[in-house]
Design a protein around this motif. Structure first.
Motif, PDB file in Angstrom:
ATOM      1  N   GLY A   6       0.813  -1.214   0.000  1.00 54.03           N
ATOM      2  CA  GLY A   6       0.000   0.000   0.000  1.00 54.03           C
ATOM      3  C   GLY A   6       0.845   1.263   0.000  1.00 54.03           C
ATOM      4  O   GLY A   6       0.533   2.244  -0.694  1.00 54.03           O
ATOM      5  N   SER A  10       0.913   3.947  -3.052  1.00 55.72           N
ATOM      6  CA  SER A  10       0.648   5.356  -2.727  1.00 55.72           C
ATOM      7  C   SER A  10       1.785   6.249  -3.213  1.00 55.72           C
ATOM      8  O   SER A  10       1.544   7.319  -3.795  1.00 55.72           O
ATOM      9  CB  SER A  10       0.471   5.535  -1.218  1.00 55.72           C
ATOM     10  OG  SER A  10      -0.641   4.819  -0.752  1.00 55.72           O
ATOM     11  N   LEU A  31      -3.409  10.937  -1.201  1.00 55.22           N
ATOM     12  CA  LEU A  31      -2.367   9.915  -1.366  1.00 55.22           C
ATOM     13  C   LEU A  31      -1.385   9.919  -0.198  1.00 55.22           C
ATOM     14  O   LEU A  31      -0.954   8.861   0.260  1.00 55.22           O
ATOM     15  CB  LEU A  31      -1.625  10.111  -2.693  1.00 55.22           C
ATOM     16  CG  LEU A  31      -2.417   9.702  -3.932  1.00 55.22           C
ATOM     17  CD1 LEU A  31      -1.720  10.171  -5.195  1.00 55.22           C
ATOM     18  CD2 LEU A  31      -2.631   8.194  -3.960  1.00 55.22           C
ATOM     19  N   CYS A  34      -3.124   8.204   2.565  1.00 51.75           N
ATOM     20  CA  CYS A  34      -3.126   6.744   2.333  1.00 51.75           C
ATOM     21  C   CYS A  34      -1.779   6.147   2.729  1.00 51.75           C
ATOM     22  O   CYS A  34      -1.724   5.106   3.393  1.00 51.75           O
ATOM     23  CB  CYS A  34      -3.411   6.430   0.869  1.00 51.75           C
ATOM     24  SG  CYS A  34      -5.122   6.600   0.398  1.00 51.75           S
ATOM     25  N   TYR A  35      -0.702   6.816   2.328  1.00 55.81           N
ATOM     26  CA  TYR A  35       0.634   6.350   2.700  1.00 55.81           C
ATOM     27  C   TYR A  35       0.768   6.280   4.224  1.00 55.81           C
ATOM     28  O   TYR A  35       1.220   5.275   4.768  1.00 55.81           O
ATOM     29  CB  TYR A  35       1.705   7.279   2.116  1.00 55.81           C
ATOM     30  CG  TYR A  35       3.083   6.946   2.610  1.00 55.81           C
ATOM     31  CD1 TYR A  35       3.846   5.976   1.988  1.00 55.81           C
ATOM     32  CD2 TYR A  35       3.613   7.581   3.730  1.00 55.81           C
ATOM     33  CE1 TYR A  35       5.110   5.646   2.452  1.00 55.81           C
ATOM     34  CE2 TYR A  35       4.871   7.254   4.207  1.00 55.81           C
ATOM     35  CZ  TYR A  35       5.606   6.287   3.567  1.00 55.81           C
ATOM     36  OH  TYR A  35       6.843   5.958   4.033  1.00 55.81           O
ATOM     37  N   PHE A  38      -1.260   3.341   5.691  1.00 56.24           N
ATOM     38  CA  PHE A  38      -0.601   2.045   5.516  1.00 56.24           C
ATOM     39  C   PHE A  38       0.616   1.920   6.429  1.00 56.24           C
ATOM     40  O   PHE A  38       0.833   0.871   7.043  1.00 56.24           O
ATOM     41  CB  PHE A  38      -0.193   1.825   4.053  1.00 56.24           C
ATOM     42  CG  PHE A  38      -1.319   1.376   3.180  1.00 56.24           C
ATOM     43  CD1 PHE A  38      -1.868   0.113   3.325  1.00 56.24           C
ATOM     44  CD2 PHE A  38      -1.836   2.213   2.205  1.00 56.24           C
ATOM     45  CE1 PHE A  38      -2.914  -0.318   2.521  1.00 56.24           C
ATOM     46  CE2 PHE A  38      -2.879   1.799   1.396  1.00 56.24           C
ATOM     47  CZ  PHE A  38      -3.427   0.532   1.546  1.00 56.24           C
TER      48      PHE A  38
END
Length: 134
Positions: A6, A10, A31, A34-35, A38
């Motif tokens: 992930g 990302s 993004l 999201c990084y 994860f």
């Protein structure tokens, strides 16, 4: 392994977006989030779990000290070199390099780590020893 994948996706998407449309602030922020998500669910706490389980009991304290120092030095090096890397190969290139590192991490985890869920430290130590060939 899901966290590493992930994070890599990302970062790759972030690199693409920064190349195509660097002013797209909302997708860039999404993004990055999201990084972080994860990282926070896998690689962030997972490193400390693995470090506490991979060393034999007889050297665990000293080995954890060395591993912790090494981890913090690596974090410092990434922090100190990011701007130079971005300047040398562009911000997109920097994110792609870090995405490739996440891919390498995924391969490393798949190939060299063992499942530790529900096992005692002694069982884990024995499995690590057999995986290392010792």
């Amino acid at each position: 392994m899901i966290a590493s994948a992930g994070m890599g996706v990302s970062l790759a998407a972030l690199g693409i977006l920064m190349r195509v449309s660097p002013s797209a602030t909302t997708p860039i922020l999404m993004l990055i989030l999201c990084y972080v998500a994860f990282f926070s669910t896998g690689m962030g706490p997972g490193v400390w779990v693995v470090l506490s389980e991979i060393f034999p009991t007889s050297i665990r304290g000293r080995a954890m000290s060395i591993a912790t120092i090494s981890l913090w030095i690596a974090c410092l090096l990434i922090t100190l070199t990011f701007l130079s890397l971005a300047k040398a190969i562009s911000i997109s290139g920097a994110f792609w390099v870090y995405g490739i590192m996440c891919g390498a991490t995924l391969v490393f985890l798949h190939k060299f780590t063992v499942e530790t869920k529900g096992k005692t430290l002694e069982q884990i130590e024995k499995e690590w020893s057999s995986k290392a060939g010792g």
